[in-house]
Each structure stands twice: as C-alpha cells, then as structure tokens.
Design a protein around this motif. Sequence first.
Motif, PDB file in Angstrom:
ATOM      1  N   ALA A 183       0.831  -1.209   0.000  1.00 24.58           N
ATOM      2  CA  ALA A 183       0.000   0.000   0.000  1.00 24.58           C
ATOM      3  C   ALA A 183       0.863   1.255   0.000  1.00 24.58           C
ATOM      4  O   ALA A 183       0.523   2.252  -0.652  1.00 24.58           O
ATOM      5  N   ALA A 184       1.985   1.215   0.712  1.00 25.16           N
ATOM      6  CA  ALA A 184       2.878   2.372   0.749  1.00 25.16           C
ATOM      7  C   ALA A 184       3.478   2.639  -0.632  1.00 25.16           C
ATOM      8  O   ALA A 184       3.510   3.788  -1.102  1.00 25.16           O
ATOM      9  N   PHE A 206      -4.943   5.574 -13.370  1.00 26.82           N
ATOM     10  CA  PHE A 206      -4.860   4.115 -13.352  1.00 26.82           C
ATOM     11  C   PHE A 206      -4.250   3.580 -14.647  1.00 26.82           C
ATOM     12  O   PHE A 206      -3.412   2.676 -14.621  1.00 26.82           O
ATOM     13  N   ARG A 207      -4.675   4.131 -15.766  1.00 29.49           N
ATOM     14  CA  ARG A 207      -4.152   3.655 -17.053  1.00 29.49           C
ATOM     15  C   ARG A 207      -2.662   3.932 -17.172  1.00 29.49           C
ATOM     16  O   ARG A 207      -1.888   3.060 -17.589  1.00 29.49           O
ATOM     17  N   ARG A 208      -2.242   5.139 -16.799  1.00 24.68           N
ATOM     18  CA  ARG A 208      -0.838   5.487 -16.950  1.00 24.68           C
ATOM     19  C   ARG A 208       0.048   4.797 -15.917  1.00 24.68           C
ATOM     20  O   ARG A 208       1.266   4.728 -16.089  1.00 24.68           O
ATOM     21  N   ALA A 209      -0.548   4.295 -14.840  1.00 23.40           N
ATOM     22  CA  ALA A 209       0.232   3.622 -13.800  1.00 23.40           C
ATOM     23  C   ALA A 209       0.421   2.133 -14.077  1.00 23.40           C
ATOM     24  O   ALA A 209       1.145   1.467 -13.326  1.00 23.40           O
ATOM     25  N   ILE A 210      -0.196   1.610 -15.124  1.00 20.32           N
ATOM     26  CA  ILE A 210      -0.126   0.163 -15.388  1.00 20.32           C
ATOM     27  C   ILE A 210       1.311  -0.334 -15.546  1.00 20.32           C
ATOM     28  O   ILE A 210       1.692  -1.330 -14.920  1.00 20.32           O
ATOM     29  N   PRO A 211       2.160   0.302 -16.372  1.00 21.09           N
ATOM     30  CA  PRO A 211       3.531  -0.230 -16.525  1.00 21.09           C
ATOM     31  C   PRO A 211       4.314  -0.251 -15.211  1.00 21.09           C
ATOM     32  O   PRO A 211       5.002  -1.230 -14.909  1.00 21.09           O
ATOM     33  N   ALA A 212       4.205   0.823 -14.425  1.00 23.32           N
ATOM     34  CA  ALA A 212       4.944   0.865 -13.163  1.00 23.32           C
ATOM     35  C   ALA A 212       4.359  -0.111 -12.146  1.00 23.32           C
ATOM     36  O   ALA A 212       5.096  -0.724 -11.364  1.00 23.32           O
ATOM     37  N   TYR A 213       3.040  -0.284 -12.159  1.00 21.82           N
ATOM     38  CA  TYR A 213       2.421  -1.181 -11.187  1.00 21.82           C
ATOM     39  C   TYR A 213       2.780  -2.639 -11.467  1.00 21.82           C
ATOM     40  O   TYR A 213       2.811  -3.448 -10.539  1.00 21.82           O
ATOM     41  N   SER A 214       3.056  -2.972 -12.721  1.00 23.55           N
ATOM     42  CA  SER A 214       3.478  -4.342 -13.018  1.00 23.55           C
ATOM     43  C   SER A 214       4.771  -4.674 -12.279  1.00 23.55           C
ATOM     44  O   SER A 214       4.958  -5.815 -11.810  1.00 23.55           O
ATOM     45  N   ASN A 215       5.665  -3.700 -12.155  1.00 21.27           N
ATOM     46  CA  ASN A 215       6.893  -3.924 -11.388  1.00 21.27           C
ATOM     47  C   ASN A 215       6.579  -4.154  -9.915  1.00 21.27           C
ATOM     48  O   ASN A 215       7.210  -4.992  -9.253  1.00 21.27           O
ATOM     49  N   GLU A 216       5.619  -3.414  -9.369  1.00 15.33           N
ATOM     50  CA  GLU A 216       5.250  -3.590  -7.967  1.00 15.33           C
ATOM     51  C   GLU A 216       4.668  -4.974  -7.725  1.00 15.33           C
ATOM     52  O   GLU A 216       4.940  -5.597  -6.693  1.00 15.33           O
ATOM     53  N   VAL A 217       3.881  -5.480  -8.669  1.00 22.39           N
ATOM     54  CA  VAL A 217       3.318  -6.821  -8.521  1.00 22.39           C
ATOM     55  C   VAL A 217       4.443  -7.861  -8.480  1.00 22.39           C
ATOM     56  O   VAL A 217       4.441  -8.774  -7.638  1.00 22.39           O
ATOM     57  N   ILE A 218       5.424  -7.711  -9.362  1.00 21.80           N
ATOM     58  CA  ILE A 218       6.541  -8.659  -9.393  1.00 21.80           C
ATOM     59  C   ILE A 218       7.387  -8.536  -8.129  1.00 21.80           C
ATOM     60  O   ILE A 218       7.808  -9.549  -7.541  1.00 21.80           O
ATOM     61  N   PHE A 219       7.644  -7.301  -7.686  1.00 21.97           N
ATOM     62  CA  PHE A 219       8.419  -7.114  -6.453  1.00 21.97           C
ATOM     63  C   PHE A 219       7.696  -7.714  -5.248  1.00 21.97           C
ATOM     64  O   PHE A 219       8.323  -8.292  -4.356  1.00 21.97           O
ATOM     65  N   MET A 220       6.368  -7.587  -5.232  1.00 20.87           N
ATOM     66  CA  MET A 220       5.602  -8.154  -4.125  1.00 20.87           C
ATOM     67  C   MET A 220       5.660  -9.672  -4.146  1.00 20.87           C
ATOM     68  O   MET A 220       5.763 -10.321  -3.105  1.00 20.87           O
ATOM     69  N   LEU A 221       5.621 -10.244  -5.342  1.00 20.65           N
ATOM     70  CA  LEU A 221       5.759 -11.698  -5.464  1.00 20.65           C
ATOM     71  C   LEU A 221       7.113 -12.155  -4.945  1.00 20.65           C
ATOM     72  O   LEU A 221       7.212 -13.138  -4.188  1.00 20.65           O
ATOM     73  N   HIS A 222       8.163 -11.461  -5.348  1.00 20.85           N
ATOM     74  CA  HIS A 222       9.500 -11.820  -4.869  1.00 20.85           C
ATOM     75  C   HIS A 222       9.623 -11.600  -3.360  1.00 20.85           C
ATOM     76  O   HIS A 222      10.264 -12.392  -2.662  1.00 20.85           O
ATOM     77  N   PHE A 266       9.783 -18.088 -11.777  1.00 17.80           N
ATOM     78  CA  PHE A 266       9.993 -17.603 -13.139  1.00 17.80           C
ATOM     79  C   PHE A 266       8.729 -17.741 -13.971  1.00 17.80           C
ATOM     80  O   PHE A 266       8.345 -16.826 -14.701  1.00 17.80           O
ATOM     81  N   LEU A 267       8.049 -18.870 -13.866  1.00 14.64           N
ATOM     82  CA  LEU A 267       6.824 -19.092 -14.641  1.00 14.64           C
ATOM     83  C   LEU A 267       5.714 -18.139 -14.202  1.00 14.64           C
ATOM     84  O   LEU A 267       4.957 -17.617 -15.039  1.00 14.64           O
ATOM     85  N   ILE A 268       5.610 -17.897 -12.909  1.00 15.40           N
ATOM     86  CA  ILE A 268       4.579 -16.972 -12.420  1.00 15.40           C
ATOM     87  C   ILE A 268       4.851 -15.554 -12.912  1.00 15.40           C
ATOM     88  O   ILE A 268       3.943 -14.846 -13.359  1.00 15.40           O
ATOM     89  N   VAL A 269       6.118 -15.131 -12.841  1.00 12.73           N
ATOM     90  CA  VAL A 269       6.479 -13.790 -13.329  1.00 12.73           C
ATOM     91  C   VAL A 269       6.209 -13.669 -14.821  1.00 12.73           C
ATOM     92  O   VAL A 269       5.763 -12.629 -15.310  1.00 12.73           O
ATOM     93  N   LEU A 270       6.467 -14.739 -15.564  1.00 14.95           N
ATOM     94  CA  LEU A 270       6.193 -14.721 -16.998  1.00 14.95           C
ATOM     95  C   LEU A 270       4.710 -14.508 -17.265  1.00 14.95           C
ATOM     96  O   LEU A 270       4.333 -13.707 -18.135  1.00 14.95           O
ATOM     97  N   CYS A 271       3.855 -15.178 -16.510  1.00 21.45           N
ATOM     98  CA  CYS A 271       2.407 -14.993 -16.672  1.00 21.45           C
ATOM     99  C   CYS A 271       1.989 -13.575 -16.293  1.00 21.45           C
ATOM    100  O   CYS A 271       1.133 -12.970 -16.970  1.00 21.45           O
ATOM    101  N   ILE A 272       2.576 -13.036 -15.236  1.00 22.00           N
ATOM    102  CA  ILE A 272       2.253 -11.667 -14.824  1.00 22.00           C
ATOM    103  C   ILE A 272       2.671 -10.676 -15.907  1.00 22.00           C
ATOM    104  O   ILE A 272       1.935  -9.740 -16.241  1.00 22.00           O
TER     105      ILE A 272
END
Length: 252
Positions: A117-118, A159-175, A214-220
């Motif tokens: 959230a932060a 929301f639309r313009r934040a999509i590329p940056a938010y994809s990194n946050e999703v991957i970082f959260m997974l890691h 790796f497979l999960i990140v690829l799907c994301i």
Amino acid sequence: MENILSYIPLDIALIAENFDRFMYGVWITLNLTFLALLLGGLLAIPIAIARASGHRILNPIVQTYTYVFRGTPLLVQTYLIYYGVGQFEVIRQSFLWDPILSSAWWCALIAFTLNTAAYTTELLRGAIADTPKGEVEAAIATGHSYRSRMRRIILPSAFRRAIPAYSNEVIFMLHGSVVASTITLQDILGVGRWLNGRYYLAYEGFITAALLYFLIVLCITWTFRWFERRYLRHLVRREVTSETNLPAPTTT
C-alpha cells in the motif's frame, strides 16, 4: 529416458514425488501475494488522493507512513508484526490476538498489505500529479466538482498510466513474499527449503522454486502487456505517412 535422466545433476524423481507440496506452496504464495495486492490497492487509493491533495494535516501523516514502510525492509516489518506485537500483554488479551495476530498467515498478510500500500500510494500519487492539465481544465469548464473530477477524469487516467509501473510492484511483491517462509509458512521457497533440509540436498528445492517463480512472473508480464495494449493504445505513436509517399498532384 533413464539414460538421459542419469546425466541431469538433479534428482528429478524426488522433485516429482514431492511436486504436490510445491503446488501447495504456489497456492500459499499466490494467495498471500494477490490478496495483499488487492487490499493494499484499495487502501492506497484514498491515501494517494489525500497525498496528492496536499492537505496540511493528512499529507504529513501519509508521507510519514509511506516513508516508514518504503524505507524499511519487508522482512523487518514482518518480524515486528509476527514477533513484536505478541510482547504486549494488552494485545495478547485483545480480541485480535487469537484469530489474527497469533497466526503467521495473518501477520504476513498484514505486513505485505501495508508494505505494498505504501509503494502503490506513491505510484498513484505520481500518476495523479501527472494528469494533463488540459483534462483537468476541461472537467472544470464542464462543471465537474472535485469529487466528480477525481472519480470520472483523474483516477481513470491515472490508473491507465500507472499500469507499466504497477506491473513492477506486482513482481516485487511476489518476490518479497519469500519472507513468509521465515515465519513457518510453507510458500514456494519454504517447500524448497524443506525439501533440501529433509533429504540433505543442495540444489533441487531451490532450483524448483526458482523455476516456479519464473513461470509466475512470466504470466504476470504477459498479463500486464495485454493490459497495456488494451488501455494504453491511445498513447502509442502512430505512423504518419510522409509527404514523399503521397501521390503527386495532377496538373491541368
């Protein structure tokens, strides 16, 4: 087939025998990660609006919260919640202790939610601040109130313009979810560590865990690329036909 497997420096049969445990670890990892992203995203929206508004009371509070959770490691935050809150008698006697704060799963979810959230708050704040002034001025000219502008113009655009940056946050959260394995949860890494420790192995558990991540990140990544193509299509530079390709004017 047996001859081929004999040249592989991994015990494939042992991995296959315990693959159901890895699938359980995948479920725990995805469950924690995406539930934290959902709750953290819902929490970040009003906080980002308060942060972007520059409110003299709310803004310093939100800014302190984001600095604390972005400036400290997720591992420390998880330890403080899982091991730290139990040191206070008032918390152990409260209604939150038995169903929530005494559970490793709930402690991990709380830590992951507050952490993402932060980061999402600052990401959305930047997207809101970067909203083209023309869009805001057009909304004001057509009589939209601040709430209406935020709901119908600014937030959808952000929301639309934040999509590329938010994809990194999703991957970082997974890691970052590997932290769950340090507080007794059997996520993907936790199962890999269990496999190595049980059978005195060095690579099998960790390599299997790495391949699953790796497979999960690829799907994301593929999912967010689809979102970008769908919702950011209007930002793609279109090819303009050059004047040299235009037909020559006819002369009379």
